[in-house]
Design a protein around this motif. Structure first.
Motif, mmCIF file in Angstrom:
data_model
loop_
_atom_site.group_PDB
_atom_site.id
_atom_site.type_symbol
_atom_site.label_atom_id
_atom_site.label_comp_id
_atom_site.label_asym_id
_atom_site.label_seq_id
_atom_site.Cartn_x
_atom_site.Cartn_y
_atom_site.Cartn_z
ATOM 1 N N PRO A 44 0.797 -1.226 0.000
ATOM 2 C CA PRO A 44 0.000 0.000 0.000
ATOM 3 C C PRO A 44 0.831 1.279 0.000
ATOM 4 C CG PRO A 44 -0.935 -1.588 1.525
ATOM 5 C CD PRO A 44 0.389 -2.161 1.071
ATOM 6 N N ALA A 45 2.034 1.237 0.552
ATOM 7 C CA ALA A 45 2.894 2.424 0.539
ATOM 8 C C ALA A 45 3.330 2.760 -0.885
ATOM 9 C CB ALA A 45 4.118 2.198 1.424
ATOM 10 N N VAL A 46 3.606 1.736 -1.682
ATOM 11 C CA VAL A 46 3.956 1.946 -3.086
ATOM 12 C C VAL A 46 2.742 2.459 -3.851
ATOM 13 C CG1 VAL A 46 4.688 0.809 -5.222
ATOM 14 C CG2 VAL A 46 5.781 0.211 -3.050
ATOM 15 N N SER A 47 1.590 1.882 -3.594
ATOM 16 C CA SER A 47 0.366 2.317 -4.274
ATOM 17 C C SER A 47 0.019 3.754 -3.906
ATOM 18 C CB SER A 47 -0.796 1.385 -3.917
ATOM 19 O OG SER A 47 -0.550 0.071 -4.367
ATOM 20 N N LEU A 48 0.199 4.122 -2.625
ATOM 21 C CA LEU A 48 -0.056 5.502 -2.202
ATOM 22 C C LEU A 48 0.872 6.460 -2.934
ATOM 23 C CD1 LEU A 48 -1.472 7.547 -0.390
ATOM 24 C CD2 LEU A 48 0.220 7.021 1.403
ATOM 25 N N ALA A 49 2.125 6.086 -3.081
ATOM 26 C CA ALA A 49 3.069 6.933 -3.813
ATOM 27 C C ALA A 49 2.630 7.105 -5.267
ATOM 28 C CB ALA A 49 4.471 6.331 -3.748
ATOM 29 N N GLN A 50 2.176 6.012 -5.888
ATOM 30 C CA GLN A 50 1.717 6.101 -7.267
ATOM 31 C C GLN A 50 0.467 6.969 -7.388
ATOM 32 O OE1 GLN A 50 3.369 4.927 -9.975
ATOM 33 N NE2 GLN A 50 4.966 4.413 -8.501
ATOM 34 N N LEU A 51 -0.381 6.951 -6.378
ATOM 35 C CA LEU A 51 -1.554 7.834 -6.362
ATOM 36 C C LEU A 51 -1.118 9.289 -6.280
ATOM 37 C CD1 LEU A 51 -4.651 8.251 -6.111
ATOM 38 C CD2 LEU A 51 -4.362 8.007 -3.629
ATOM 39 N N ILE A 52 -0.183 9.603 -5.405
ATOM 40 C CA ILE A 52 0.318 10.968 -5.263
ATOM 41 C C ILE A 52 1.000 11.435 -6.537
ATOM 42 C CG2 ILE A 52 2.010 12.399 -4.033
ATOM 43 C CD1 ILE A 52 1.396 10.683 -1.530
ATOM 44 N N LEU A 53 1.716 10.535 -7.205
ATOM 45 C CA LEU A 53 2.395 10.878 -8.458
ATOM 46 C C LEU A 53 1.428 11.032 -9.629
ATOM 47 C CD1 LEU A 53 5.477 8.484 -8.191
ATOM 48 C CD2 LEU A 53 5.496 10.975 -7.919
ATOM 49 N N GLY A 54 0.184 10.618 -9.433
ATOM 50 C CA GLY A 54 -0.822 10.752 -10.484
ATOM 51 C C GLY A 54 -0.839 9.613 -11.477
ATOM 52 N N ASN A 55 -0.207 8.493 -11.138
ATOM 53 C CA ASN A 55 -0.133 7.360 -12.064
ATOM 54 C C ASN A 55 -1.319 6.409 -11.943
ATOM 55 O OD1 ASN A 55 2.350 8.182 -13.142
ATOM 56 N ND2 ASN A 55 3.467 7.216 -11.468
ATOM 57 N N ILE A 56 -2.047 6.471 -10.832
ATOM 58 C CA ILE A 56 -3.253 5.667 -10.663
ATOM 59 C C ILE A 56 -4.345 6.547 -10.071
ATOM 60 C CG2 ILE A 56 -1.999 3.491 -10.378
ATOM 61 C CD1 ILE A 56 -2.507 3.677 -7.366
ATOM 62 N N THR A 57 -5.607 6.139 -10.259
ATOM 63 C CA THR A 57 -6.741 6.874 -9.694
ATOM 64 C C THR A 57 -7.007 6.405 -8.264
ATOM 65 O OG1 THR A 57 -8.406 5.279 -10.404
ATOM 66 C CG2 THR A 57 -7.752 6.979 -11.999
ATOM 67 N N PHE A 58 -7.871 7.128 -7.555
ATOM 68 C CA PHE A 58 -8.207 6.740 -6.192
ATOM 69 C C PHE A 58 -8.929 5.396 -6.173
ATOM 70 C CE2 PHE A 58 -11.112 6.708 -2.522
ATOM 71 C CZ PHE A 58 -10.171 6.785 -1.509
ATOM 72 N N VAL A 59 -9.796 5.172 -7.142
ATOM 73 C CA VAL A 59 -10.500 3.887 -7.209
ATOM 74 C C VAL A 59 -9.496 2.759 -7.433
ATOM 75 C CG1 VAL A 59 -12.166 2.499 -8.517
ATOM 76 C CG2 VAL A 59 -12.674 4.893 -7.977
ATOM 77 N N GLN A 60 -8.561 2.957 -8.344
ATOM 78 C CA GLN A 60 -7.527 1.941 -8.569
ATOM 79 C C GLN A 60 -6.705 1.716 -7.310
ATOM 80 O OE1 GLN A 60 -5.662 3.835 -11.990
ATOM 81 N NE2 GLN A 60 -6.364 2.180 -13.336
ATOM 82 N N PHE A 61 -6.371 2.794 -6.609
ATOM 83 C CA PHE A 61 -5.628 2.664 -5.358
ATOM 84 C C PHE A 61 -6.358 1.757 -4.376
ATOM 85 C CE2 PHE A 61 -5.357 4.252 -0.949
ATOM 86 C CZ PHE A 61 -4.033 3.957 -0.670
ATOM 87 N N CYS A 62 -7.653 1.948 -4.235
ATOM 88 C CA CYS A 62 -8.444 1.126 -3.310
ATOM 89 C C CYS A 62 -8.417 -0.341 -3.723
ATOM 90 C CB CYS A 62 -9.881 1.634 -3.261
ATOM 91 S SG CYS A 62 -10.060 3.266 -2.500
#
Length: 240
Positions: A67-85
């Protein structure tokens, strides 16, 4: 990439990661195993190559497994919030499945292990010296190094571009250099998922799941991952 692909890939990859990672700890920590008392280096190398295996089989989702990697990708704009979840749901489900499979593989050894702490140590991390503030800082630093390195190697994109082996080397060096104080969770799913499994599995004489500490390996890695993403903008400008 569909949400279903993300969920399945992250579930399978994280299950492989946790099965092999907790498996090496079980082999070293539980009595009467072939690897009993194998030592810290055996565990550290085992976890590193567990990451290699997990990343390899989850290539279709970008192999976050954390999840820490996914959160970083969300902040970087590479994934959406739905994808993050969806990433996080798959990671936690995979972690619980992997820990359960480890228990099945070592069931007799868990039953014959006299020390509850050794049983819990297979599933989750714990501090060598319990000091929540400094334990939290250790997890933040370790996860920052992991995620910051991944962002640099992948040119700011999803970790699949990096490849499995370099990620394994990063985890290995974090383990041997920063793993002493807390056992280097550096991944909320890696710690909380197996801890949940420890709580519900019928392990003989298992003792407490140590919920008072459980927040540290969740909050610390999330903070470390977020800081890595935010600081990558000024410190790694060529990747953006």
């Amino acid at each position: 990439m569909t949400l279903g692909t993300i969920f399945l890939s992250e579930t399978v990859g994280t299950a492989v990661l946790i099965l092999l990672g907790t498996g090496v700890v079980a082999n070293v920590a539980l009595t009467k195993t072939k690897g009993f008392n194998g030592g810290t280096l055996m565990v550290t190398f085992g976890w590193a190559f567990a990451v290699f295996a997990g990343v390899t089989v989850s290539y279709s989702s970008g192999a976050h497994l954390n999840p820490a990697v996914s959160l970083a990708q969300l902040i970087l704009g590479n994934i959406t919030f739905v994808q993050f979840c969806i990433y996080v749901l798959g990671q936690f489900l995979g972690a619980i499945i992997g820990a359960t499979l480890c228990w099945l593989a070592y069931r007799d050894h868990f039953d014959q292990e006299p020390e509850p702490a050794a049983k819990l140590g297979v599933f989750s991390t714990g501090p060598a010296i319990r000091n929540y503030a400094w334990n939290l800082i250790t997890e933040i630093i370790g996860t920052f190094v992991l995620v910051f390195s991944i962002i640099a190697f992948t040119n700011g994109k999803t970790p699949a571009a990096l490849g499995a082996l370099p990620v394994a080397f990063i985890v290995l060096v974090i383990g041997v250099s920063l793993g002493g104080p807390t056992g280097y969770a550096i991944n909320p799913a890696r710690d909380l998922g197996p801890r949940i499994a420890h709580a519900f599995l019928p392990i003989k004489g298992k003792g407490s799941s140590d919920w008072s500490y459980a927040w540290v390996p969740v909050v610390g890695p999330l903070v470390g991952g977020a800081l890595a993403a935010l600081l990558s903008f000024p410190l790694l400008p060529v990747v953006h």
